[in-house]
Design a protein around this motif. Structure first.
Motif, PDB file in Angstrom:
ATOM      1  N   LEU A 430      27.481  10.547 -42.377  1.00 43.08           N
ATOM      2  CA  LEU A 430      26.296   9.887 -41.595  1.00 43.08           C
ATOM      3  C   LEU A 430      24.892   9.967 -42.378  1.00 43.08           C
ATOM      4  O   LEU A 430      25.265  10.415 -43.090  1.00 43.08           O
ATOM      5  CB  LEU A 430      26.554  11.050 -40.187  1.00 43.08           C
ATOM      6  N   ARG A 431      24.031   9.139 -41.415  1.00 43.62           N
ATOM      7  CA  ARG A 431      22.518   9.883 -41.988  1.00 43.62           C
ATOM      8  C   ARG A 431      22.139   9.564 -40.424  1.00 43.62           C
ATOM      9  O   ARG A 431      21.823   9.018 -39.465  1.00 43.62           O
ATOM     10  CB  ARG A 431      22.047   7.838 -42.844  1.00 43.62           C
ATOM     11  N   TYR A 432      20.842   9.922 -40.842  1.00 44.42           N
ATOM     12  CA  TYR A 432      19.500   9.776 -39.400  1.00 44.42           C
ATOM     13  C   TYR A 432      19.111   8.683 -39.458  1.00 44.42           C
ATOM     14  O   TYR A 432      18.266   8.147 -40.013  1.00 44.42           O
ATOM     15  CB  TYR A 432      19.341  11.144 -39.279  1.00 44.42           C
ATOM     16  N   ALA A 433      19.029   7.905 -37.872  1.00 42.42           N
ATOM     17  CA  ALA A 433      17.948   7.074 -38.255  1.00 42.42           C
ATOM     18  C   ALA A 433      16.917   7.026 -36.643  1.00 42.42           C
ATOM     19  O   ALA A 433      17.362   6.665 -35.848  1.00 42.42           O
ATOM     20  CB  ALA A 433      19.466   5.597 -37.427  1.00 42.42           C
ATOM     21  N   ALA A 437      17.015   7.060 -32.979  1.00 34.27           N
ATOM     22  CA  ALA A 437      17.511   8.752 -32.618  1.00 34.27           C
ATOM     23  C   ALA A 437      18.288   8.939 -32.644  1.00 34.27           C
ATOM     24  O   ALA A 437      18.872   9.769 -31.686  1.00 34.27           O
ATOM     25  CB  ALA A 437      16.974   8.463 -31.452  1.00 34.27           C
ATOM     26  N   ALA A 438      19.378   9.285 -33.585  1.00 36.00           N
ATOM     27  CA  ALA A 438      21.022   8.825 -33.929  1.00 36.00           C
ATOM     28  C   ALA A 438      21.240   9.169 -35.074  1.00 36.00           C
ATOM     29  O   ALA A 438      20.504   8.276 -36.216  1.00 36.00           O
ATOM     30  CB  ALA A 438      21.446   7.302 -32.950  1.00 36.00           C
ATOM     31  N   LEU A 439      22.799  10.003 -35.246  1.00 35.31           N
ATOM     32  CA  LEU A 439      23.110   9.916 -36.374  1.00 35.31           C
ATOM     33  C   LEU A 439      24.726   8.664 -36.585  1.00 35.31           C
ATOM     34  O   LEU A 439      25.095   8.528 -35.525  1.00 35.31           O
ATOM     35  CB  LEU A 439      23.832  10.622 -36.680  1.00 35.31           C
ATOM     36  N   VAL A 440      24.005   7.876 -37.471  1.00 33.69           N
ATOM     37  CA  VAL A 440      25.224   6.846 -37.845  1.00 33.69           C
ATOM     38  C   VAL A 440      25.718   6.934 -38.131  1.00 33.69           C
ATOM     39  O   VAL A 440      25.731   6.809 -39.464  1.00 33.69           O
ATOM     40  CB  VAL A 440      23.905   5.506 -37.279  1.00 33.69           C
ATOM     41  N   PRO A 441      26.968   6.024 -38.542  1.00 35.41           N
ATOM     42  CA  PRO A 441      27.419   5.861 -39.695  1.00 35.41           C
ATOM     43  C   PRO A 441      26.922   5.560 -41.062  1.00 35.41           C
ATOM     44  O   PRO A 441      26.082   4.737 -40.673  1.00 35.41           O
ATOM     45  CB  PRO A 441      28.507   4.954 -39.930  1.00 35.41           C
ATOM     46  N   ALA A 442      26.600   6.497 -42.132  1.00 37.98           N
ATOM     47  CA  ALA A 442      25.902   5.893 -43.541  1.00 37.98           C
ATOM     48  C   ALA A 442      25.972   4.514 -43.828  1.00 37.98           C
ATOM     49  O   ALA A 442      25.948   3.086 -44.627  1.00 37.98           O
ATOM     50  CB  ALA A 442      25.800   7.059 -44.570  1.00 37.98           C
ATOM     51  N   ALA A 443      27.563   4.426 -44.386  1.00 32.74           N
ATOM     52  CA  ALA A 443      28.812   3.435 -44.767  1.00 32.74           C
ATOM     53  C   ALA A 443      29.394   3.152 -44.246  1.00 32.74           C
ATOM     54  O   ALA A 443      30.649   4.255 -44.002  1.00 32.74           O
ATOM     55  CB  ALA A 443      28.224   2.956 -46.076  1.00 32.74           C
ATOM     56  N   GLY A 452      29.094  -2.127 -33.293  1.00 36.45           N
ATOM     57  CA  GLY A 452      28.911  -1.234 -31.765  1.00 36.45           C
ATOM     58  C   GLY A 452      27.784  -0.759 -31.219  1.00 36.45           C
ATOM     59  O   GLY A 452      27.103   0.271 -32.620  1.00 36.45           O
ATOM     60  N   SER A 453      28.172   0.267 -30.235  1.00 37.52           N
ATOM     61  CA  SER A 453      27.344   1.407 -30.232  1.00 37.52           C
ATOM     62  C   SER A 453      27.936   2.283 -31.030  1.00 37.52           C
ATOM     63  O   SER A 453      27.483   3.605 -31.648  1.00 37.52           O
ATOM     64  CB  SER A 453      27.772   1.826 -28.754  1.00 37.52           C
ATOM     65  N   ALA A 454      29.203   2.928 -31.633  1.00 40.19           N
ATOM     66  CA  ALA A 454      29.043   3.971 -32.202  1.00 40.19           C
ATOM     67  C   ALA A 454      28.679   2.971 -33.447  1.00 40.19           C
ATOM     68  O   ALA A 454      28.678   4.982 -34.480  1.00 40.19           O
ATOM     69  CB  ALA A 454      31.050   3.783 -32.453  1.00 40.19           C
ATOM     70  N   SER A 455      28.455   2.214 -33.833  1.00 39.00           N
ATOM     71  CA  SER A 455      27.765   1.945 -35.591  1.00 39.00           C
ATOM     72  C   SER A 455      26.532   2.051 -35.020  1.00 39.00           C
ATOM     73  O   SER A 455      25.500   2.181 -36.128  1.00 39.00           O
ATOM     74  CB  SER A 455      28.226   1.069 -36.010  1.00 39.00           C
ATOM     75  N   GLY A 456      25.623   2.659 -33.771  1.00 39.75           N
ATOM     76  CA  GLY A 456      24.342   3.205 -33.387  1.00 39.75           C
ATOM     77  C   GLY A 456      23.599   1.165 -32.871  1.00 39.75           C
ATOM     78  O   GLY A 456      22.350   1.691 -32.982  1.00 39.75           O
ATOM     79  N   SER A 457      24.484   0.752 -32.803  1.00 39.48           N
ATOM     80  CA  SER A 457      23.445  -0.668 -32.755  1.00 39.48           C
ATOM     81  C   SER A 457      24.260  -0.772 -31.088  1.00 39.48           C
ATOM     82  O   SER A 457      24.918  -1.362 -30.433  1.00 39.48           O
ATOM     83  CB  SER A 457      24.122  -2.139 -32.921  1.00 39.48           C
TER      84      SER A 457
END
Lengths: 694, 93, 193
Positions: A430-433, A437-443, A452-457
């Motif tokens: 994960l990386r902090y975006a 304001a969330a930890l999202v999958p880095a790759a 979708g939302s699981a990847s921070g979108s």
């Protein structure tokens, strides 16, 4: 005049012709088909639906699905007793008999309630210090009795459980906009797919959020997609099915709950799905904000309030105040206002909230930009909130001017946290975006992608396009390359968010970080004062993010507060490791014991979990062999540490880590964690110490 | 649970297999000439690297054949398998 | 003198039934008693062995995971050096005798294992679904095509599974001591699926 002040006269996806009777804490209530236990309780005006874990404070409904931290219930009696359920996930049926846990005789009147007065004596980890003399075990039964989450059934489970193996090209987890779009693309491409959704109806948040997709209302789009998927011969749709573990080589474990049709029917089914490609469209969970008294019944997530009002036609309250740092709460406020609930104000901690605020103001909802929540009024029910103007950056108050807003429901939204448990389990980083304001999958991993939302979108238009692209790519990688058609498009919505974790500190009042485990901001401060800086240590010391809930609503706030307290950046603090079986699953389904199968059940279940985890759990015991010297040293080590022949490997590791045998003494565990790509953990810590020793 | 491609039976689930240790592992000899430390080395010492390793597996519940697997101990990725008797598979870093 | 007991004798007495037929689901499970099994062991490169098989039953030695079916005879691949010859029970000893004679010049061995394994035919539309509740193999038609044979575990016991043709029919063998367990597991399946 409405028959019920809490149930809306119209709307909702409930069947008003079908009344269902149920009992909660011994009292009889009525709900409708399509309700969950939570929505039915709310519609009957039950505000105190649970008691907190440690202090027995009154708690109400906070979420509307798996994120619910407060309302843990057990249903049934005798052999049918099922403990440890979230009221939000229990579908209402006629004759349902539910009890709240951790209180007696009921959540409303709890004899342990006076424990709250002793809160000062029970900070984080108090039992590590208080009951040590003469012997902790003398106190343990009493403490365990006072704190707990339900009673385990004592009679054998009469129900049937089964297992099933399945193989597919693309496994799509999540039936919201991203998951449906992914399943649609993969199906059209010609792949053999399985779509898994843990709710009774497909659509995810589209069930209560209002969107226009491909020029039609979102729900029309959902049913069109659903019928297309069900008509496809190569597609299997599993509803009421939770993906609880993601294991090596794309093995995903699912738990399917069936509707009870006959006593011999299968109750739950364990699926072992081996997929060539996995699309995780597991969505996101809304995050609360930490401020004083934020646990009073009536404080709930903005998305939950919207869900109750739209999907179940229940008023979460009569007068609502919103506290938010993101745009999605404006939609919730608009939805509540459209259903006749007075929206007193939207308190936006951002100084310049942008277009959403402008349109809300135009619609007649007062927006207080640049204000923050100072405290909630009320003890057993929310009576109002005090707000104060915030400095730029929201780290401190700008003035002493306190304004009180009267309300009986307070909807909070501090942004969204992607549900990436499954992704992290298989080693996804994960990386902090900050902009989200969330930890999202880095790759994405080579065979597992998030959409979708699981990847921070978080915006619906992005969910649809990302999901569709993910489904198409996954299908293409498995060789299914037929034409997928046009990406579904939605009218764009704002999804802006600013990081805001907590109001400025008020030392006189408790501000709750983890509602399920009664962890306050003060507890985190105490842990840091006692020199616990690693997030894993803080989690274990304060219990933030533990138990059933696993920190679904609290982890991100705890992480951010810890970063603030220790003067680090959020990425430097890291995250706790999500463990597998990320949603509670019953022993029965894990063991999948057929009636003639050999018991004991728990043994079978453990073996089964071990098998799912495979090498990690069992096989590498023979793999971890590393010793410093020749035979003489080995013999000496054996004599000195172990006494028993053939336990040499345990002995070696013990000497290097701790003097006596302990749970950390298994070398395969040490070695495995040392070599695994999973993030930091105490085990890893020990393993590193063991290796440094050499 | 790993999915291991048996060179004879195709991909199968891990419970069908038995793990058999790293290869190559050469037994020292002749017995009279082996020192205690060389024997201990043979019995107990393994490289156990983090990363790619060649190891033997036995397909107990299938074809009952031993074969070689190149597996990454950190990620469990299986890079190659080969039947016994075939040349040892290369480790591609 | 010892009494000869076929693998399923005990089972049929206990269950007092010959066929399990679930009309609703269309599942049909039949214990197979009229087939014999010869285990052939040798090298696939052995010309004598290949010749003997060719002359005796007209079949070729099948490669991994496959079978060669010639009329009433079927030769199933088991391991790189073992094959199972499935044939009418009545002919078992005659064929074994003939093969022993033909294989005399080679190191190949032939053994009658008819009574070691219990055989079941599992047919009908839900056959695949029922088997996949206890078998981790991918049995979907495109992955497990007609003629495929596999040794694996079904219902936690060691089993051989064979798909003789394109119809929804699987033939399974389990050790005779597990016949009762396997039968019970199958008998339980209509409720399961």
């Amino acid at each position: 005049m409405s028959a019920n002040a809490w149930r809306l006269d119209s709307g909702g996806r409930i069947d008003r012709t079908q009344r269902l009777s149920f009992r909660f804490d011994g009292s009889a209530y009525q709900g409708f088909a399509g309700d969950t236990l939570a929505s039915a309780l709310l519609a009957n005006g039950v505000r105190i639906a649970g008691r907190s874990f440690k202090l027995h404070r009154p708690r109400g409904l906070f979420g509307s699905w798996c994120e619910e931290p407060n309302t843990i219930v057990q249903i049934g009696r005798g052999a049918d007793l099922v403990p440890n359920l979230k009221a939000t996930q229990v579908e209402l049926f006629d004759g349902l008999d539910a009890r709240s846990v951790n209180c007696w005789p009921s959540a409303r009147l709890d004899v342990f309630a006076p424990l709250q007065l002793l809160a000062g004596l029970m900070p984080a980890g108090f039992y590590y210090k208080t009951f040590m003399w003469p012997n902790w075990h003398w106190f343990e039964p009493l403490v365990r009795r006072a704190a707990g989450l339900g009673v385990a059934p004592t009679l054998p489970d009469p129900d049937r459980y089964e297992e099933r193996y399945e193989h597919c090209d693309v496994l799509v987890i999540g039936g919201g906009p991203a998951g449906l779009a992914a399943a649609l693309a993969a199906t059209r491409a010609g792949a053999r797919i399985v779509l898994v959704d843990d709710r009774p109806v497909l659509g995810g948040a589209l069930q209560w959020e209002e969107h226009i997709i491909d020029g039609q209302p979102a729900l029309h789009w959902v049913s069109a997609v659903e019928s297309e998927l069900r008509a496809a011969a190569r597609t299997r749709v599993l509803q009421r099915t939770t993906a609880f573990g993601c294991y090596d080589h794309n093995l995903v474990a699912l738990c399917e709950r069936s509707e009870r049709t006959s006593p011999t029917a299968v109750r739950e089914r364990l699926w072992h799905v081996r997929a060539a490609q996995v699309v995780l469209a597991t969505g996101a969970i809304e995050r609360p904000v930490v401020f004083p008294n934020n646990d009073v019944p009536g404080v709930m997530l903005a998305s939950a309030a919207m869900n109750y009002a739209v999907q179940y036609a229940v008023r979460p309250g009569q007068r609502a105040v919103f506290v938010t740092s993101c745009d999605s709460a404006y939609d919730a406020a608009e939805a509540l206002r459209a259903r006749g609930i007075t929206v007193v104000a939207i308190v936006d901690v951002r100084g310049e909230p942008g277009d959403s605020a402008t349109s809300a103001a135009r619609a007649g909802i007062p927006v207080m930009a640049g204000y923050g929540p100072a405290r909630v009024h009320g003890a057993r029910v929310t009576r109002g909130i005090e707000v104060r103007p915030l400095e730029q950056g929201a780290k401190s108050w700008r003035s002493d001017h306190v304004q009180r807003l009267d309300c009986d429901v307070l909807c909070v939204s501090g942004g969204w946290t992607p549900s990436v448990h499954l992704f992290s389990q298989v080693g996804g980083r994960l990386r902090y975006a900050p902009e989200r304001a969330a930890l999202v999958p880095a790759a994405d991993l080579s065979t597992i992608r998030c959409a979708g939302s699981a990847s921070g979108s978080f915006a619906v238009q992005d969910c649809l396009s990302e999901g569709f692209a993910a489904g198409r790519e996954a299908a293409h990688l498995t060789g299914a390359a037929a034409e997928c058609g046009v990406t579904p498009a939605a009218l764009a919505k704002h999804a802006g968010v600013a990081p805001f974790w907590a109001s400025p500190r008020d030392r006189r009042r408790k501000a709750w970080v983890d509602l399920q485990n009664d962890v306050t901001r003060g507890d985190l401060e105490l842990a840091v004062r006692e020199n616990l800086h690693s997030i894993e240590h803080v989690k274990r010391y304060t219990t933030a993010g533990m138990a059933v809930d696993q920190g679904k609503t609290s982890n991100m706030n705890a992480l951010a507060l810890l970063a603030e307290l220790t003067g680090r950046r959020i990425p430097d603090v890291g995250t706790t490791d999500p463990r597998n079986v990320s949603r509670p699953a019953r022993w029965s389904v894990l063991s999948s014991a057929a009636p003639h199968a050999p018991r004991p059940l728990a043994h079978r279940a453990r073996r089964r979990v071990g098998r799912l985890r495979g090498l990690e759990a069992s096989r590498l015991v023979r793999c971890a062999r590393r010793f410093p010297g020749g035979a003489r040293q080995i013999r000496e080590a054996r004599r000195a540490d172990c006494g028993k022949p053939f336990r040499w490997f345990a002995a070696r590791q013990n000497r290097s880590t701790r003097p006596r045998r302990s749970r950390f003494s298994k070398p395969h565990v040490l070695q495995q964690h040392a070599h695994s790509r999973r993030g930091p953990s105490p085990l890893r810590h020990h393993a590193q110490r063991a290796r440094d020793h050499y | 649970m790993l999915r291991i491609p048996c060179p004879w039976c195709g991909p199968r689930d891990e419970p069908e297999f038995r793990w058999g240790g790293e290869v190559p592992l050469v037994r020292p000899g002749p017995p009279q000439a082996v020192t205690e430390s060389a024997w201990a080395e043979y019995l107990f010492m393994r490289d156990n690297p983090k990363g790619l390793v060649r190891e033997r597996w036995l397909h107990t519940l299938g074809c009952r054949q031993w074969f070689i697997v190149v597996r990454n101990t950190a990620t469990h990725e299986i890079q190659a398998t080969s039947a016994l008797g075939d040349p040892l598979p290369e480790i591609r870093p | 003198m010892l009494e000869h007991r076929a693998p399923l004798d005990q089972l049929s007495r206990a269950r007092n039934t010959e066929t399990l037929h679930d009309a609703d689901a269309g599942l049909r499970v039949t214990p197979v008693t009229d087939r014999g099994l010869l285990l052939l062991q040798g090298s696939p490169e052995d010309a004598v062995l290949r010749d003997a098989i060719g002359r005796q039953i007209g079949a070729r030695v099948p490669g991994p995971q496959t079978t060669d079916i010639r009329g009433e005879y079927a030769l199933l691949w088991m391991t790189p050096k073992e094959w199972l010859l499935e044939l009418p029970a009545a002919e078992t000893s005659a064929v074994q005798g003939a093969l022993v004679a033909r294989l005399a010049p080679s190191l190949a061995a032939i053994t009658d294992i008819s009574d070691a394994l219990a055989c079941f035919d599992i047919g009908g539309d839900p056959a695949m679904d029922v088997l996949m509740t206890g078998c981790s193999l991918d049995l979907r038609p495109h992955a497990f095509a007609a003629g495929r044979v596999a040794r694996t575990a079904i219902a936690d016991v060691h089993a051989i599974i064979w798909k003789p043709g394109i119809a929804h029919l699987f033939r399974c063998w389990v050790d005779r001591s597990f016949a009762e367990h396997f039968w019970n597991w199958l008998a339980d399946s209509p409720a399961r699926w």
